[in-house]
Design a protein around this motif. Structure first.
Motif, PDB file in Angstrom:
ATOM      1  N   ASN A 101       0.855  -1.181   0.000  1.00 20.65           N
ATOM      2  CA  ASN A 101       0.000   0.000   0.000  1.00 20.65           C
ATOM      3  C   ASN A 101       0.891   1.231   0.000  1.00 20.65           C
ATOM      4  N   GLU A 107      -0.063   2.935  -4.975  1.00 14.01           N
ATOM      5  CA  GLU A 107      -1.351   2.273  -4.819  1.00 14.01           C
ATOM      6  C   GLU A 107      -2.394   3.353  -4.503  1.00 14.01           C
ATOM      7  N   HIS A 108      -3.642   2.931  -4.405  1.00 11.15           N
ATOM      8  CA  HIS A 108      -4.702   3.914  -4.163  1.00 11.15           C
ATOM      9  C   HIS A 108      -5.401   3.576  -2.862  1.00 11.15           C
ATOM     10  N   GLY A 109      -4.617   3.522  -1.789  1.00 10.48           N
ATOM     11  CA  GLY A 109      -5.212   3.209  -0.503  1.00 10.48           C
ATOM     12  C   GLY A 109      -5.694   1.776  -0.429  1.00 10.48           C
ATOM     13  N   VAL A 110      -4.796   0.837  -0.651  1.00 16.33           N
ATOM     14  CA  VAL A 110      -5.160  -0.577  -0.603  1.00 16.33           C
ATOM     15  C   VAL A 110      -5.172  -1.036   0.853  1.00 16.33           C
ATOM     16  N   THR A 111      -6.326  -1.493   1.301  1.00 21.26           N
ATOM     17  CA  THR A 111      -6.394  -1.969   2.683  1.00 21.26           C
ATOM     18  C   THR A 111      -6.144  -3.474   2.752  1.00 21.26           C
ATOM     19  N   GLU A 142      -8.096  -5.882  -5.383  1.00 18.29           N
ATOM     20  CA  GLU A 142      -7.707  -4.890  -4.379  1.00 18.29           C
ATOM     21  C   GLU A 142      -8.934  -4.308  -3.693  1.00 18.29           C
ATOM     22  N   ARG A 153     -10.000  -1.118  -1.628  1.00 18.72           N
ATOM     23  CA  ARG A 153      -9.469   0.220  -1.402  1.00 18.72           C
ATOM     24  C   ARG A 153     -10.253   0.979  -0.340  1.00 18.72           C
ATOM     25  N   ASP A 205     -11.579   3.753  -0.410  1.00 19.25           N
ATOM     26  CA  ASP A 205     -12.785   4.438  -0.866  1.00 19.25           C
ATOM     27  C   ASP A 205     -13.940   3.463  -1.123  1.00 19.25           C
ATOM     28  N   THR A 235     -14.009   0.943  -3.223  1.00 22.06           N
ATOM     29  CA  THR A 235     -13.987   0.259  -4.511  1.00 22.06           C
ATOM     30  C   THR A 235     -13.182  -1.038  -4.414  1.00 22.06           C
ATOM     31  N   GLU A 236     -13.483  -1.933  -5.349  1.00 25.18           N
ATOM     32  CA  GLU A 236     -12.781  -3.208  -5.443  1.00 25.18           C
ATOM     33  C   GLU A 236     -12.289  -3.327  -6.876  1.00 25.18           C
ATOM     34  N   ALA A 242     -10.348   0.490 -12.505  1.00 23.67           N
ATOM     35  CA  ALA A 242     -11.279   0.749 -11.397  1.00 23.67           C
ATOM     36  C   ALA A 242     -12.689   0.337 -11.790  1.00 23.67           C
TER      37      ALA A 242
END
Lengths: 146, 87, 146, 87
Positions: free
Chosen positions: A35, A39-43, A123, A125, A127, A129-130, A141
């Motif tokens: 992350n 990356e775009h905020g991968v949890t 992923e 994220r 926000d 999104t998956e 996305a």
């Protein structure tokens, strides 16, 4: 022993599987859920697989490695399910009499895994999104839960 | 096509393909001789969601990656694989 | 933190030292005391060093690696004293955003260690002999305690 | 040699070299200017065991590997290093 697990990957177990008195060098590779700034905020990443094929493909791949590095001892474990950022999704250990073999065999396994072993990742994220990861390009996305 | 023999194969979808098709597997019958490509064509006719799949997906037959012109037999398991992203 | 230790090398400590959210690949190298068919019954190796120089040389070497792989995070620990066959004498961990950097940085460190870091080893053999290891050739046998 | 200045350096021996020389360090004085090679020559005169050392050992001055023609100063630490075998 299965090459797949839904538990945390144990480095100790991998090391125990390859340890041998004649092996002076051991190379380990750990792939972890990243992350970083790219990356775009991968949890977390959700890993799924064609499990039966993963097992047979790992068996073929380890046989190939055994042909190239007959003295190397190799163990690999791929984790499936939801893996939080920072945790390992794959662990590979290669022990050999000399370090060059250990490095080369370990590198071979991860490169082949990326090409041949049917595992996919989505992923998760911050926000909501998956995004399915397509290593042939950047992930595309997609709205959540579609 | 005047074929006296048909093969029924189990087709499996994974990851994004399972989402696109809306299911994780389907049974498809094709007249023999048949290739993976024939299975794909029949699949698009039989399963509406399958039209969302790419024209030339990665495919495996009986746990082994194959080209789309590989022939299939009755009872085979054909898998359609999104771009591999393991490790 | 010192790069030298007389305790067992902790893989967990090495991993903790390099872990970072932006690093998706970690390569670890462990060098272990070998007692294979090419050895002559090695029970242990006694490692000694020019300790002050080891520390400065490791610092230089890690700075060199940092220049080559600016995004890599590297930790290294060398053990000294008597190390039994099968135990690790050196541990190196290199984490990086991408696996190629991790492998290359880890490999670089062990190759440079072999060239630059003033550490010596004396094999302890089952027959009671002690042999200084000269990597430029085969170790030359010598009677015990000379 | 008509030198008005002399340097005293600390020479350290490690591993097999310490065994060969029978000690782990020695103080050596050499007239300036002097190189590591001069220190080695003086060492062989002053310390009997030092004659067992190879003609051209690896050497370090102040924790850094150097060639034998590197000059030394008063107070330097010169180390003689057997073939490196770490890792």
């Amino acid at each position: 022993m299965s090459h797949l697990t839904r538990e945390r990957i144990s480095l100790d177990a991998l090391l125990a599987a390859v340890a041998s008195p004649g092996c002076g060098g051991t190379c380990i590779f750990l792939g972890t859920v990243r992350n970083g700034p790219d990356e775009h905020g991968v949890t977390a990443i959700e890993y799924s697989a064609y499990e039966e094929m993963v097992e047979t493909e790992f068996a073929r791949l380890l046989a190939d490695a055994g042909t190239r590095w007959p003295d190397a001892r190799i163990a690999v474990r791929h984790r499936l399910g939801t893996i939080a950022a920072g945790e390992a999704s794959i662990g590979i250990a290669a022990a050999a009499p000399h370090r060059a073999q250990a490095f080369d065999a370990c590198r071979f396994v991860i490169e082949e895994v990326k090409k041949r072993v049917p595992v996919w990742k989505k992923e998760m994220r911050v926000d909501g999104t998956e995004v399915w990861v397509d290593p042939s390009g950047r992930p595309t996305a997609k709205p959540s839960h579609v | 096509m005047a074929s006296t023999t048909a093969a029924t194969v189990r087709v499996r979808f994974f990851a994004r393909y399972a989402e696109l098709v809306g299911r994780s597997e389907a049974a498809v019958s094709v007249p023999l001789p048949a290739t993976v490509r024939d299975v794909l064509h029949r699949l698009r006719d039989d399963v509406p969601g399958a039209r969302a799949l790419p024209e030339q997906p990665l495919a495996a037959v009986n746990l082994k990656q194959v080209r789309l012109d590989t022939s299939v037999q009755d009872g085979d398991e054909v898998a359609l694989l999104p771009p591999i992203a393991g490790g």
